[in-house]
Design a protein around this motif. Structure first.
Motif, PDB file in Angstrom:
ATOM      1  N   LEU A   1       0.778  -1.236  -0.017  1.00 17.25           N
ATOM      2  CA  LEU A   1       0.035  -0.078   0.049  1.00 17.25           C
ATOM      3  C   LEU A   1       0.901   1.062   0.101  1.00 17.25           C
ATOM      4  O   LEU A   1       0.561   2.258  -0.614  1.00 17.25           O
ATOM      5  N   THR A   2       1.946   1.184   0.922  1.00 26.53           N
ATOM      6  CA  THR A   2       2.904   2.382   0.697  1.00 26.53           C
ATOM      7  C   THR A   2       3.681   2.614  -0.404  1.00 26.53           C
ATOM      8  O   THR A   2       3.915   3.683  -0.924  1.00 26.53           O
ATOM      9  N   ALA A   3       4.075   1.498  -1.159  1.00 28.45           N
ATOM     10  CA  ALA A   3       5.039   1.401  -2.100  1.00 28.45           C
ATOM     11  C   ALA A   3       4.138   2.096  -3.614  1.00 28.45           C
ATOM     12  O   ALA A   3       4.528   2.680  -4.111  1.00 28.45           O
ATOM     13  N   ASP A   4       2.873   1.710  -3.540  1.00 31.19           N
ATOM     14  CA  ASP A   4       2.058   2.028  -4.647  1.00 31.19           C
ATOM     15  C   ASP A   4       1.414   3.392  -4.430  1.00 31.19           C
ATOM     16  O   ASP A   4       0.921   4.100  -5.388  1.00 31.19           O
ATOM     17  N   ALA A   5       1.400   3.918  -3.260  1.00 29.58           N
ATOM     18  CA  ALA A   5       0.738   5.366  -3.003  1.00 29.58           C
ATOM     19  C   ALA A   5       1.699   6.556  -3.627  1.00 29.58           C
ATOM     20  O   ALA A   5       3.061   6.264  -3.996  1.00 29.58           O
ATOM     21  N   GLN A   6       1.036   7.729  -4.063  1.00 31.95           N
ATOM     22  CA  GLN A   6       1.695   8.851  -4.430  1.00 31.95           C
ATOM     23  C   GLN A   6       2.230   9.546  -3.093  1.00 31.95           C
ATOM     24  O   GLN A   6       1.399   9.852  -2.274  1.00 31.95           O
ATOM     25  N   LEU A   7       3.589   9.732  -3.106  1.00 30.91           N
ATOM     26  CA  LEU A   7       4.206  10.450  -2.102  1.00 30.91           C
ATOM     27  C   LEU A   7       4.109  11.910  -2.380  1.00 30.91           C
ATOM     28  O   LEU A   7       4.567  12.503  -3.151  1.00 30.91           O
ATOM     29  N   LYS A   8       3.534  12.822  -1.383  1.00 30.67           N
ATOM     30  CA  LYS A   8       3.523  14.237  -1.696  1.00 30.67           C
ATOM     31  C   LYS A   8       4.294  14.809  -0.370  1.00 30.67           C
ATOM     32  O   LYS A   8       3.840  14.616   0.839  1.00 30.67           O
ATOM     33  N   CYS A   9       5.394  15.545  -0.673  1.00 26.77           N
ATOM     34  CA  CYS A   9       5.972  16.069   0.384  1.00 26.77           C
ATOM     35  C   CYS A   9       6.920  17.053  -0.588  1.00 26.77           C
ATOM     36  O   CYS A   9       7.626  16.689  -1.590  1.00 26.77           O
ATOM     37  N   ALA A  10       7.338  18.196   0.206  1.00 29.89           N
ATOM     38  CA  ALA A  10       8.180  19.321  -0.521  1.00 29.89           C
ATOM     39  C   ALA A  10       9.603  19.002  -0.202  1.00 29.89           C
ATOM     40  O   ALA A  10      10.443  19.470  -1.033  1.00 29.89           O
ATOM     41  N   ALA A  11       9.913  18.123   0.751  1.00 23.68           N
ATOM     42  CA  ALA A  11      11.464  17.831   1.050  1.00 23.68           C
ATOM     43  C   ALA A  11      11.847  16.989  -0.068  1.00 23.68           C
ATOM     44  O   ALA A  11      11.285  16.006  -0.557  1.00 23.68           O
ATOM     45  N   GLU A  12      13.012  17.339  -0.810  1.00 21.45           N
ATOM     46  CA  GLU A  12      13.882  16.685  -1.866  1.00 21.45           C
ATOM     47  C   GLU A  12      14.307  15.314  -1.399  1.00 21.45           C
ATOM     48  O   GLU A  12      14.197  14.405  -2.404  1.00 21.45           O
ATOM     49  N   ASN A  13      14.497  14.947  -0.089  1.00 22.01           N
ATOM     50  CA  ASN A  13      14.745  13.395   0.110  1.00 22.01           C
ATOM     51  C   ASN A  13      13.609  12.764   0.668  1.00 22.01           C
ATOM     52  O   ASN A  13      13.939  11.732   1.188  1.00 22.01           O
ATOM     53  N   ALA A  14      12.244  13.088   0.485  1.00 21.84           N
ATOM     54  CA  ALA A  14      11.242  12.417   0.730  1.00 21.84           C
ATOM     55  C   ALA A  14      11.101  10.897   0.587  1.00 21.84           C
ATOM     56  O   ALA A  14      10.545  10.051   1.190  1.00 21.84           O
ATOM     57  N   GLY A  15      11.788  10.612  -0.647  1.00 25.24           N
ATOM     58  CA  GLY A  15      12.024   9.312  -1.114  1.00 25.24           C
ATOM     59  C   GLY A  15      12.453   8.092  -0.245  1.00 25.24           C
ATOM     60  O   GLY A  15      12.169   7.008  -0.287  1.00 25.24           O
ATOM     61  N   ASN A  16      13.421   8.903   0.609  1.00 24.44           N
ATOM     62  CA  ASN A  16      14.096   7.926   1.338  1.00 24.44           C
ATOM     63  C   ASN A  16      13.229   7.254   2.365  1.00 24.44           C
ATOM     64  O   ASN A  16      13.399   6.188   3.015  1.00 24.44           O
ATOM     65  N   LEU A  17      11.976   7.912   2.697  1.00 21.67           N
ATOM     66  CA  LEU A  17      11.019   7.232   3.843  1.00 21.67           C
ATOM     67  C   LEU A  17      10.391   5.703   3.025  1.00 21.67           C
ATOM     68  O   LEU A  17       9.671   5.175   3.932  1.00 21.67           O
ATOM     69  N   ARG A  18      10.552   5.638   1.886  1.00 18.78           N
ATOM     70  CA  ARG A  18      10.194   4.258   1.275  1.00 18.78           C
ATOM     71  C   ARG A  18      11.465   3.483   0.649  1.00 18.78           C
ATOM     72  O   ARG A  18      11.255   2.643  -0.079  1.00 18.78           O
ATOM     73  N   ASN A  19      12.525   3.635   1.302  1.00 21.09           N
ATOM     74  CA  ASN A  19      13.697   2.865   0.533  1.00 21.09           C
ATOM     75  C   ASN A  19      14.074   1.656   1.526  1.00 21.09           C
ATOM     76  O   ASN A  19      15.086   0.961   1.308  1.00 21.09           O
ATOM     77  N   GLY A  20      13.455   1.291   2.566  1.00 21.70           N
ATOM     78  CA  GLY A  20      13.537   0.233   3.508  1.00 21.70           C
ATOM     79  C   GLY A  20      14.779   0.155   4.145  1.00 21.70           C
ATOM     80  O   GLY A  20      15.342  -0.707   4.935  1.00 21.70           O
ATOM     81  N   SER A  21      15.622   1.570   4.485  1.00 22.02           N
ATOM     82  CA  SER A  21      16.749   1.505   5.232  1.00 22.02           C
ATOM     83  C   SER A  21      16.199   2.567   6.267  1.00 22.02           C
ATOM     84  O   SER A  21      16.044   3.694   6.097  1.00 22.02           O
ATOM     85  N   ASP A  22      16.220   2.076   7.690  1.00 23.05           N
ATOM     86  CA  ASP A  22      15.613   3.223   8.585  1.00 23.05           C
ATOM     87  C   ASP A  22      16.852   3.601   9.722  1.00 23.05           C
ATOM     88  O   ASP A  22      16.415   3.860  10.613  1.00 23.05           O
ATOM     89  N   ARG A  23      18.040   3.720   8.891  1.00 25.60           N
ATOM     90  CA  ARG A  23      19.199   4.417   9.788  1.00 25.60           C
ATOM     91  C   ARG A  23      20.205   4.985   8.640  1.00 25.60           C
ATOM     92  O   ARG A  23      20.389   4.508   7.466  1.00 25.60           O
ATOM     93  N   PRO A  24      20.911   5.810   8.778  1.00 26.44           N
ATOM     94  CA  PRO A  24      21.992   6.075   7.899  1.00 26.44           C
ATOM     95  C   PRO A  24      23.183   5.022   7.848  1.00 26.44           C
ATOM     96  O   PRO A  24      23.405   4.280   8.636  1.00 26.44           O
TER      97      PRO A  24
END
Length: 591
Positions: free
Chosen positions: A436-459
């Motif tokens: 559901l998260t992967a298929d959703a349209q992500l709306k966010c002004a932050a340029e790195n918002a795509g990181n929220l769906r990359n499956g890595s939860d730390r630097p």
């Protein structure tokens, strides 16, 4: 008059013997995933070497962003929030509370397991004596985990185990001795002291050893060093680290009081440490090594050095191979040698269950590793991860009727994803994003918002893997139509470098607890990076908004929010942090 002692019978899906951090995490994880758990602990409190009885701080992987997360981080954040003074009574209470308040755990304290009943190649039950009630307890379960450190179940159930150091040639370990032997790392009784604004005297007991500077090669106490914890007051590596514990304790107390006498009364120290006062003396030795189980895999030095890139990684280490001299305090040599190890290196699931007892897991310093490898895997941050991995595996085994080995053969992918979803970092692996998260349209002004769906939860390395949001700025997942949802999962930034070694930017007083308290010791607070207040909104197709969660006092890294309803979009809005100007988020999932 009734004769004999009462016997209390318990029935569980999963019985955990040993209530240190590994046993606690095993019990909590299994319970949260639906298993009925019995946790048996021989001491009056939980925490093992981390408890107020022994007072060793929690060490783990070194290097940047390698702090252990999952249940251990949940405990640490609770301690940050409630225990700014690093008071051991509060710490003990936090450890007690997280277990006692878990509805699926039957906690049995002050109960020492001394027998087990077998059913063919499986353990059917374990029995213990509870000194406070003068009752026998019998725990029947489908699965068992030995998290006792000393592997009490091994001699009782016939599980294969090892003691001592392997010969160099057996695994080709360059740091192993040429000839194998029964030597282990020793045990220590700790000291805790505090600095005051006035001098104090110390009169040693007559039976304490007397030390002079020349008696203490490589072991001169330095009270001004926040990392001083007297770990080098160590004995037992040349003895039987289980059966000789009582006489070794007596010797350790003579050493410990003698060392404090040296701190307070040696001519070179008398003035320098005049304002230091003995606050606490440990009487229960903290152990480093004894019996180690044999599982389907035995992790060795070379595999640690190579990074442990196993397919069945369920935990990681990153402490050096910190091999203590078996002579301990009585050796004039360096008390330990830090052999390098990568941080992180993977630890395979096959090291966490018995090779020959069908329903036995284990976690902690007793897992299936060589002596060289255990010199790294034994530290408590790593042990906590091992415990959580065992708890997740046990819950899957209970649900599907599998053996521990069967979980490896049939449910390995699910086990790893369960751990990552519960915020346990697994090196070289990526957490699966809910569809559901992967298929959703992500709306966010932050340029790195795509990181929220990359499956890595730390630097990881040079990749931050997070999203920096201004306070009040929203990130939204739009599903295109009203869709039933059940959970929102968020991972915030708890500053995974706050508790690191000084050489990589951390501060020694950032450990979970203090050993010695200087006159101006800083307080301990929730990391500034943590998001304190936020709102989660559900958006209907007509634009109507429901507030799904309004949080004003968050201090936990992982938030899982249960939701019932159908929404076209879900919106997350950070409102305040614990000090930073922006909110740093690693994951925002909806399922």
């Amino acid at each position: 008059m009734e004769r004999g002692l009462r016997t209390i019978h318990h029935h569980a899906d999963f019985a955990v013997v040993g209530g240190g951090l590994s046993g606690m995490c095993a019990a909590i994880e299994a319970a949260r995933h639906g298993a009925k758990v019995a946790l048996v602990q021989e001491r009056p409190m939980l925490g093992g070497n981390a408890s107020s009885e022994i007072r060793m701080w929690v060490c783990g992987a070194r290097q940047r962003n390698m702090l252990e997360t999952g249940i251990l981080e949940e405990i640490m954040m609770e301690n940050c929030y409630r225990n700014p003074d690093k008071n051991y009574s509060i710490w003990d209470g936090i450890l007690y509370e997280i277990v006692r308040c878990e509805p699926n755990i039957d906690l049995i304290l002050n109960c020492s397991v001394h027998a087990c009943e077998m059913d063919g190649g499986k353990i059917a039950s374990v029995s213990g004596w509870q000194m406070t009630t003068q009752e026998n307890h019998v725990i029947r379960a489908r699965y068992f985990a030995d998290c006792s450190g000393d592997s009490i179940l091994a001699p009782l159930c016939g599980a294969e185990y090892r003691v001592g150091r392997e010969a160099r040639a057996e695994f080709g370990e360059s740091i192993a001795p040429v000839e194998g032997d029964s030597c282990t790392m020793g045990m220590s009784c700790m000291i805790q002291a505090r600095e005051e604004d006035r001098p104090s005297a110390f009169v040693p007991p007559k039976w304490a050893y007397k030390f002079h500077k020349e008696d203490l090669p490589h072991r001169i106490p330095q009270m001004e060093n926040p990392s001083e914890n007297f770990w080098y007051m160590e004995l037992g590596g040349e003895y039987d680290s289980i059966h000789d514990t009582e006489k070794l304790r007596d010797e350790l107390l003579k050493i410990a009081y003698g060392i404090w006498d040296f701190v307070k009364n040696d001519p070179e120290n008398r003035e320098k440490y005049a304002n230091w006062r003995l606050d606490w003396m440990g009487i229960l030795p903290g152990k480093r090594e004894s019996r180690r189980y044999v599982g389907d895999h035995l992790l060795n030095q070379n595999e640690v050095r190579a990074g442990g890139r196993f397919e069945d990684i369920v935990a990681y280490g990153g402490w050096p191979m910190d091999d203590h001299h078996p002579g301990g305090f009585r050796s004039p040599e360096e008390p330990t040698i830090f052999h390098p190890a990568p941080s992180p290196y993977g630890i395979p699931y096959r090291c966490l269950y018995s090779k020959n007892v069908e329903n036995l897991f284990f976690a902690g310093r007793n897992i299936s590793v060589t002596h060289c490898a255990v010199s790294s895997t034994r530290v408590m941050g790593t042990c906590a991860l091992l415990g959580q991995a065992v708890g997740a595996a046990a819950a899957i085994a209970v649900r599907d009727g599998l053996s521990p080995r069967g979980v490896y053969e049939q449910k390995l992918a699910e086990l790893k994803q369960t751990l990552m979803d519960d915020d346990c970092y697994l090196p070289f692996n990526v957490r699966a994003i809910p569809q559901l998260t992967a298929d959703a349209q992500l709306k966010c002004a932050a340029e790195n918002a795509g990181n929220l769906r990359n499956g890595s939860d730390r630097p990881i390395g040079e990749n931050d893997n997070g999203c920096m949001l201004a306070l009040g700025e929203a990130v939204e997942l739009d599903f295109g139509c009203e869709t039933p949802i059940s959970q929102v999962r968020i991972v915030w930034d708890s500053d995974l470098n706050r508790d690191t070694m000084p050489e990589i930017g951390g501060q020694p007083w950032a450990k979970n607890m203090l050993h010695n308290r200087t006159w101006h010791s800083p307080d301990f607070y929730v990391p500034k990076t943590m998001t304190r207040a936020y709102r989660v909104e559900g958006v209907k197709a007509d634009g109507a908004v429901d507030v799904l969660r309004e949080e004003s006092n968050n201090y936990q890294r992982l938030n899982k929010i249960a939701v019932q309803g159908a929404y076209q979009a879900v919106r997350l809005i950070p409102l305040a942090t614990w000090g930073n100007e922006q909110s740093h988020i690693f994951a925002f999932d909806v399922r």
